[in-house]
Scaffold this active site. Structure first.
Site, PDB file in Angstrom:
ATOM      1  N   CYS A   1       0.791  -1.236   0.000  1.00  0.00           N
ATOM      2  CA  CYS A   1       0.000   0.000   0.000  1.00  0.00           C
ATOM      3  C   CYS A   1       0.818   1.279   0.000  1.00  0.00           C
ATOM      4  CB  CYS A   1      -0.936   0.006   1.207  1.00  0.00           C
ATOM      5  SG  CYS A   1      -1.909  -1.487   1.395  1.00  0.00           S
TER       6      CYS A   1
ATOM      7  N   ASP B   1      -4.661   0.225  -5.772  1.00  0.00           N
ATOM      8  CA  ASP B   1      -3.257   0.470  -5.476  1.00  0.00           C
ATOM      9  C   ASP B   1      -2.294  -0.693  -5.566  1.00  0.00           C
ATOM     10  OD1 ASP B   1      -4.186  -0.644  -3.162  1.00  0.00           O
ATOM     11  OD2 ASP B   1      -3.406   0.883  -1.841  1.00  0.00           O
ATOM     12  N   ASN B   2      -2.701  -1.950  -5.473  1.00  0.00           N
ATOM     13  CA  ASN B   2      -1.628  -2.941  -5.580  1.00  0.00           C
ATOM     14  C   ASN B   2      -1.942  -4.408  -5.802  1.00  0.00           C
ATOM     15  OD1 ASN B   2      -2.169  -3.570  -2.729  1.00  0.00           O
ATOM     16  ND2 ASN B   2      -1.152  -1.628  -2.381  1.00  0.00           N
TER      17      ASN B   2
ATOM     18  N   HIS C   1      -1.776   6.637   4.522  1.00  0.00           N
ATOM     19  CA  HIS C   1      -0.748   5.588   4.510  1.00  0.00           C
ATOM     20  C   HIS C   1       0.620   6.057   4.038  1.00  0.00           C
ATOM     21  CE1 HIS C   1      -0.860   0.907   4.624  1.00  0.00           C
ATOM     22  NE2 HIS C   1      -0.109   1.449   5.567  1.00  0.00           N
TER      23      HIS C   1
END
Length: 292
Positions: A39, A249-250, A102
């Site tokens: 993240c 995001d991932n 984050h």
């Protein structure tokens, strides 16, 4: 969220009509990959436009600037990095982040120190609940003020999967857009919700509505929220000069399976947290801009 979780990418249950329509009316970027399978680095890349290692973010969460777990990691995004909202501020934009930051939980890494004018959300994800002695629950902020914590003032029922967080985040987004349009000010909204991140949650109207379990419920609520955001832009009469991007995001968080439903990486390999994952992923975090 996984690449294969949207109807436009082949998910057979077709439970994402708003995102599928957005794709049909807009542009697809099938070779757009997140910069990292974790993240913090991927979000650093999204907001700086640079490879995350150049900002000091790494896949391994033992590095000081990874910002992966707030209680243990004390680093964050460096001052010398220029984030997207900082650049837009020079053009007169108002910027808000809703949801997961984050990129560091200490004051010097606060979103309002890096170009954002407003923030409602958390420095990390909704991990927990913790014992509030050795490790406290993750805080939720409105700008500089902590307004509560996950599992306390912002409850998440791990047994049933019920939480109203996505609806709270949606209302924050709608209110911000309405205020900026009333002021005739261009805006940048970073709507970084975390509903499909494990542990998976959804609000009561969406629980039990998907054929893909609780994970599918969360995806359906995200899709419904995106539809409401797009309709709100139409109601404000600013669709013709507003860019909307939906990304993640991932990589698919396979840790949710099988109890909380199954996400799909198809046709990609690997998953969230796995080095090499090319994914479109677990926590939709797309910028929305209105150039005015």
């Amino acid at each position: 969220m996984g690449w294969g979780d949207l109807g436009v990418y082949g998910e057979p249950s077709r439970e994402t009509p708003n995102l599928d329509q957005m794709a049909a009316e807009g542009m697809l970027f099938p070779n757009f990959y997140s910069a990292n399978p974790l993240c913090s680095p991927s979000r650093a890349a999204l907001l700086t436009g640079r490879l995350p290692i150049r900002s000091g973010f790494y896949t391994t969460n033992g590095h000081a600037r990874n910002a992966y777990t707030p209680q243990e990691i004390v680093g964050g995004v460096p001052d010398e990095e220029h984030l997207l909202p900082e650049l837009l501020k020079g053009a007169g934009y108002a910027s808000k982040i809703v949801g997961k930051w984050h990129l560091g939980h200490r004051p010097q890494f606060h979103p309002l120190k890096h170009g954002f004018d407003e923030w409602f959300g958390s420095p990390n994800c909704h991990f927990g609940p913790y014992d509030n002695r050795a490790r406290p629950n993750i805080p939720v902020y409105r700008d500089w003020e902590m307004v509560g914590r996950y599992y306390e003032e912002f409850p998440i029922n791990l047994k049933t999967g019920e939480a109203n967080l996505t609806q709270v985040y949606l209302q924050e987004a709608l209110d911000f857009m309405k205020r900026q349009q009333a002021a005739q000010r261009p805006f940048f909204l970073y709507w970084a919700i975390d509903a499909t991140h494990a542990p998976v949650y959804a609000s009561r109207p969406f629980l039990g509505t998907s054929r893909r379990g609780r994970y599918g419920d969360a995806v359906r609520e995200i899709d419904d929220s995106v539809g409401k955001i797009l309709r709100h832009l139409r109601d404000l009469r600013i669709t013709e000069n507003t860019f909307v991007f939906f990304t993640s995001d991932n990589g698919a968080a396979l840790i949710s399976a099988p109890k909380q439903g199954q996400c799909s990486t198809h046709p990609r390999l690997c998953r969230w947290g796995c080095p090499g994952d090319p994914g479109i992923s677990e926590a939709p975090s797309g910028p929305l801009t209105h150039p005015g």
